[in-house]
Design a protein around this motif. Sequence first.
Motif, PDB file in Angstrom:
ATOM      1  N   GLY A   1      -7.550   0.505 -22.250  1.00 51.10           N
ATOM      2  CA  GLY A   1      -7.758   1.996 -22.819  1.00 51.10           C
ATOM      3  C   GLY A   1      -8.234   3.129 -21.893  1.00 51.10           C
ATOM      4  O   GLY A   1      -8.782   3.988 -22.096  1.00 51.10           O
ATOM      5  N   LYS A   2      -8.415   2.704 -20.639  1.00 49.35           N
ATOM      6  CA  LYS A   2      -8.868   3.556 -19.569  1.00 49.35           C
ATOM      7  C   LYS A   2      -7.844   4.400 -19.003  1.00 49.35           C
ATOM      8  O   LYS A   2      -6.792   3.994 -18.492  1.00 49.35           O
ATOM      9  CB  LYS A   2      -9.736   2.594 -18.477  1.00 49.35           C
ATOM     10  N   TYR A   3      -8.256   5.647 -19.117  1.00 49.99           N
ATOM     11  CA  TYR A   3      -7.211   6.772 -18.430  1.00 49.99           C
ATOM     12  C   TYR A   3      -7.360   6.688 -17.071  1.00 49.99           C
ATOM     13  O   TYR A   3      -8.454   7.749 -16.815  1.00 49.99           O
ATOM     14  CB  TYR A   3      -7.337   7.817 -19.039  1.00 49.99           C
ATOM     15  N   TYR A   4      -6.943   5.928 -16.320  1.00 48.81           N
ATOM     16  CA  TYR A   4      -7.203   5.819 -14.878  1.00 48.81           C
ATOM     17  C   TYR A   4      -6.976   7.213 -14.120  1.00 48.81           C
ATOM     18  O   TYR A   4      -7.646   7.417 -12.992  1.00 48.81           O
ATOM     19  CB  TYR A   4      -7.160   4.209 -14.261  1.00 48.81           C
ATOM     20  N   PHE A   5      -5.782   7.789 -14.414  1.00 48.99           N
ATOM     21  CA  PHE A   5      -5.571   8.758 -13.519  1.00 48.99           C
ATOM     22  C   PHE A   5      -6.422  10.202 -13.761  1.00 48.99           C
ATOM     23  O   PHE A   5      -6.897  10.796 -12.969  1.00 48.99           O
ATOM     24  CB  PHE A   5      -3.991   9.135 -13.628  1.00 48.99           C
ATOM     25  N   LYS A   6      -6.806  10.217 -14.954  1.00 53.19           N
ATOM     26  CA  LYS A   6      -7.416  11.164 -15.511  1.00 53.19           C
ATOM     27  C   LYS A   6      -9.032  11.098 -15.016  1.00 53.19           C
ATOM     28  O   LYS A   6      -9.674  11.942 -14.483  1.00 53.19           O
ATOM     29  CB  LYS A   6      -7.493  11.235 -16.938  1.00 53.19           C
ATOM     30  N   ASP A   7      -9.397   9.788 -15.281  1.00 55.82           N
ATOM     31  CA  ASP A   7     -10.791   9.223 -14.531  1.00 55.82           C
ATOM     32  C   ASP A   7     -10.945   9.732 -13.048  1.00 55.82           C
ATOM     33  O   ASP A   7     -11.876  10.164 -12.494  1.00 55.82           O
ATOM     34  CB  ASP A   7     -11.328   7.963 -15.184  1.00 55.82           C
ATOM     35  N   GLY A   8     -10.069   9.113 -12.388  1.00 57.77           N
ATOM     36  CA  GLY A   8      -9.890   9.295 -11.029  1.00 57.77           C
ATOM     37  C   GLY A   8      -9.738  10.777 -10.564  1.00 57.77           C
ATOM     38  O   GLY A   8     -10.633  11.087  -9.622  1.00 57.77           O
ATOM     39  N   TYR A   9      -9.295  11.658 -11.010  1.00 59.68           N
ATOM     40  CA  TYR A   9      -8.905  12.906 -11.001  1.00 59.68           C
ATOM     41  C   TYR A   9     -10.385  13.704 -11.200  1.00 59.68           C
ATOM     42  O   TYR A   9     -10.891  14.314 -10.165  1.00 59.68           O
ATOM     43  CB  TYR A   9      -7.938  13.493 -11.563  1.00 59.68           C
TER      44      TYR A   9
ATOM     45  N   GLY B   1       0.928  -1.146  -0.041  1.00 58.85           N
ATOM     46  CA  GLY B   1      -0.071   0.034  -0.058  1.00 58.85           C
ATOM     47  C   GLY B   1       0.604   1.369   0.007  1.00 58.85           C
ATOM     48  O   GLY B   1       1.839   1.320   0.658  1.00 58.85           O
ATOM     49  N   TYR B   2       0.459   2.138  -0.754  1.00 59.10           N
ATOM     50  CA  TYR B   2       0.991   3.552  -0.696  1.00 59.10           C
ATOM     51  C   TYR B   2      -0.077   4.663  -1.229  1.00 59.10           C
ATOM     52  O   TYR B   2      -1.016   4.319  -1.602  1.00 59.10           O
ATOM     53  CB  TYR B   2       2.066   3.560  -1.629  1.00 59.10           C
ATOM     54  N   ILE B   3       0.351   5.680  -0.921  1.00 56.90           N
ATOM     55  CA  ILE B   3      -0.530   6.946  -1.440  1.00 56.90           C
ATOM     56  C   ILE B   3       0.243   7.547  -2.574  1.00 56.90           C
ATOM     57  O   ILE B   3       1.395   7.748  -2.941  1.00 56.90           O
ATOM     58  CB  ILE B   3      -0.580   7.876  -0.393  1.00 56.90           C
ATOM     59  N   TYR B   4      -0.552   8.159  -3.629  1.00 54.20           N
ATOM     60  CA  TYR B   4      -0.278   8.981  -4.785  1.00 54.20           C
ATOM     61  C   TYR B   4      -1.182   9.885  -4.945  1.00 54.20           C
ATOM     62  O   TYR B   4      -2.358  10.133  -4.545  1.00 54.20           O
ATOM     63  CB  TYR B   4      -0.004   8.010  -6.149  1.00 54.20           C
ATOM     64  N   ILE B   5      -0.479  11.233  -5.456  1.00 52.91           N
ATOM     65  CA  ILE B   5      -1.244  12.581  -5.702  1.00 52.91           C
ATOM     66  C   ILE B   5      -1.273  13.080  -7.010  1.00 52.91           C
ATOM     67  O   ILE B   5       0.111  12.927  -7.591  1.00 52.91           O
ATOM     68  CB  ILE B   5      -0.704  13.480  -4.662  1.00 52.91           C
ATOM     69  N   VAL B   6      -2.179  13.413  -7.679  1.00 53.00           N
ATOM     70  CA  VAL B   6      -2.222  13.940  -8.866  1.00 53.00           C
ATOM     71  C   VAL B   6      -2.536  15.301  -8.625  1.00 53.00           C
ATOM     72  O   VAL B   6      -3.599  15.727  -8.375  1.00 53.00           O
ATOM     73  CB  VAL B   6      -3.065  13.083  -9.764  1.00 53.00           C
ATOM     74  N   GLY B   7      -2.032  16.265  -9.723  1.00 52.89           N
ATOM     75  CA  GLY B   7      -2.367  17.638  -9.727  1.00 52.89           C
ATOM     76  C   GLY B   7      -3.319  17.932 -10.897  1.00 52.89           C
ATOM     77  O   GLY B   7      -3.389  17.093 -11.570  1.00 52.89           O
ATOM     78  N   ALA B   8      -3.767  19.200 -10.769  1.00 51.08           N
ATOM     79  CA  ALA B   8      -4.761  19.520 -11.774  1.00 51.08           C
ATOM     80  C   ALA B   8      -4.297  19.274 -13.276  1.00 51.08           C
ATOM     81  O   ALA B   8      -5.057  19.140 -13.958  1.00 51.08           O
ATOM     82  CB  ALA B   8      -5.237  20.976 -11.323  1.00 51.08           C
ATOM     83  N   ASN B   9      -3.223  19.534 -13.175  1.00 52.98           N
ATOM     84  CA  ASN B   9      -2.415  19.562 -14.662  1.00 52.98           C
ATOM     85  C   ASN B   9      -1.962  17.982 -15.157  1.00 52.98           C
ATOM     86  O   ASN B   9      -1.677  17.987 -16.089  1.00 52.98           O
ATOM     87  CB  ASN B   9      -1.397  20.349 -14.856  1.00 52.98           C
ATOM     88  N   GLY B  10      -2.489  17.151 -14.279  1.00 54.02           N
ATOM     89  CA  GLY B  10      -2.165  15.868 -14.504  1.00 54.02           C
ATOM     90  C   GLY B  10      -0.924  15.262 -14.225  1.00 54.02           C
ATOM     91  O   GLY B  10      -0.555  14.261 -14.432  1.00 54.02           O
TER      92      GLY B  10
ATOM     93  N   ASP C   1       3.316  13.138 -16.713  1.00 46.45           N
ATOM     94  CA  ASP C   1       1.778  13.358 -17.163  1.00 46.45           C
ATOM     95  C   ASP C   1       1.097  12.085 -16.880  1.00 46.45           C
ATOM     96  O   ASP C   1       1.048  11.198 -17.927  1.00 46.45           O
ATOM     97  CB  ASP C   1       1.952  13.916 -18.641  1.00 46.45           C
ATOM     98  N   ALA C   2       0.606  12.126 -15.609  1.00 41.63           N
ATOM     99  CA  ALA C   2      -0.191  10.919 -15.401  1.00 41.63           C
ATOM    100  C   ALA C   2      -1.562  10.670 -16.279  1.00 41.63           C
ATOM    101  O   ALA C   2      -2.177   9.675 -16.428  1.00 41.63           O
ATOM    102  CB  ALA C   2      -0.595  10.738 -13.884  1.00 41.63           C
ATOM    103  N   PHE C   3      -2.139  11.858 -16.555  1.00 41.95           N
ATOM    104  CA  PHE C   3      -3.269  11.975 -17.570  1.00 41.95           C
ATOM    105  C   PHE C   3      -3.233  11.066 -18.697  1.00 41.95           C
ATOM    106  O   PHE C   3      -4.208  10.660 -19.428  1.00 41.95           O
ATOM    107  CB  PHE C   3      -3.956  13.118 -17.700  1.00 41.95           C
ATOM    108  N   SER C   4      -2.079  11.155 -19.263  1.00 40.42           N
ATOM    109  CA  SER C   4      -1.947  10.345 -20.570  1.00 40.42           C
ATOM    110  C   SER C   4      -1.564   8.796 -20.450  1.00 40.42           C
ATOM    111  O   SER C   4      -1.582   8.092 -21.560  1.00 40.42           O
ATOM    112  CB  SER C   4      -0.616  10.861 -21.072  1.00 40.42           C
TER     113      SER C   4
END
Length: 134
Positions: free
Chosen positions: A65-73, A33-42, A56-59
Motif C-alpha cells: 500500500g506504499k505510494y512509492y513514486f509519490k513518497d519518493g517525489y 539499471g535505468y533512470i526514471y523521472i517524475v514531474g510535480a503533477n505525478g 499518473d505515477a502518484f497513484s
Amino acid sequence: MILSVGVYLDTINKEIEQEILDRASKIRFGKKGYIYIVGANGKLLAHRDSKLIGIDAFSIKDINGKYYFKDGYNGAKEKKEIYLEYISSSNKDSTSMYNAKKMSFAKYNNRYNWVISAGVYIDDLDKVLLAKKE
C-alpha cells in the motif's frame, strides 16, 4: 531593410527539456539499471518502458500500500535527495513477474520541478554480495 529571425526562449527551453527526457529514458547501467523521472503533477516523464510515460505515477502503490513514486517525489523535494525501499511489482529481466524489494535513490531538480531516480533490486545486490563473499 532589416531582416530578423527569433526564437522564443520558452520554445528553446521546451526542446531542451524534451531532449533531457528522451536521453534519460535511454540511459542504462548494469543489467537492469535505468533512470526514471517524475514531474510535480505525478506524471512519469521518463522511463525505460515508453508505454509507462505519461501515466499518473502518484497513484501507483506497492503490495504493502506504499505510494512509492509519490513518497519518493515528496521526500526528495523536501530533503533534496532520499533513498527509499519498496516492493516493485515486476523485475523486467526476470523469467516471470514477481514482487521484489527495490531500493531507489531520488534527487529533486529545482529547475524543472522533477525528481530523478534510479534503483536496484535488493535480490540482485544479495547475489553480488554472496558471490563476493564466496
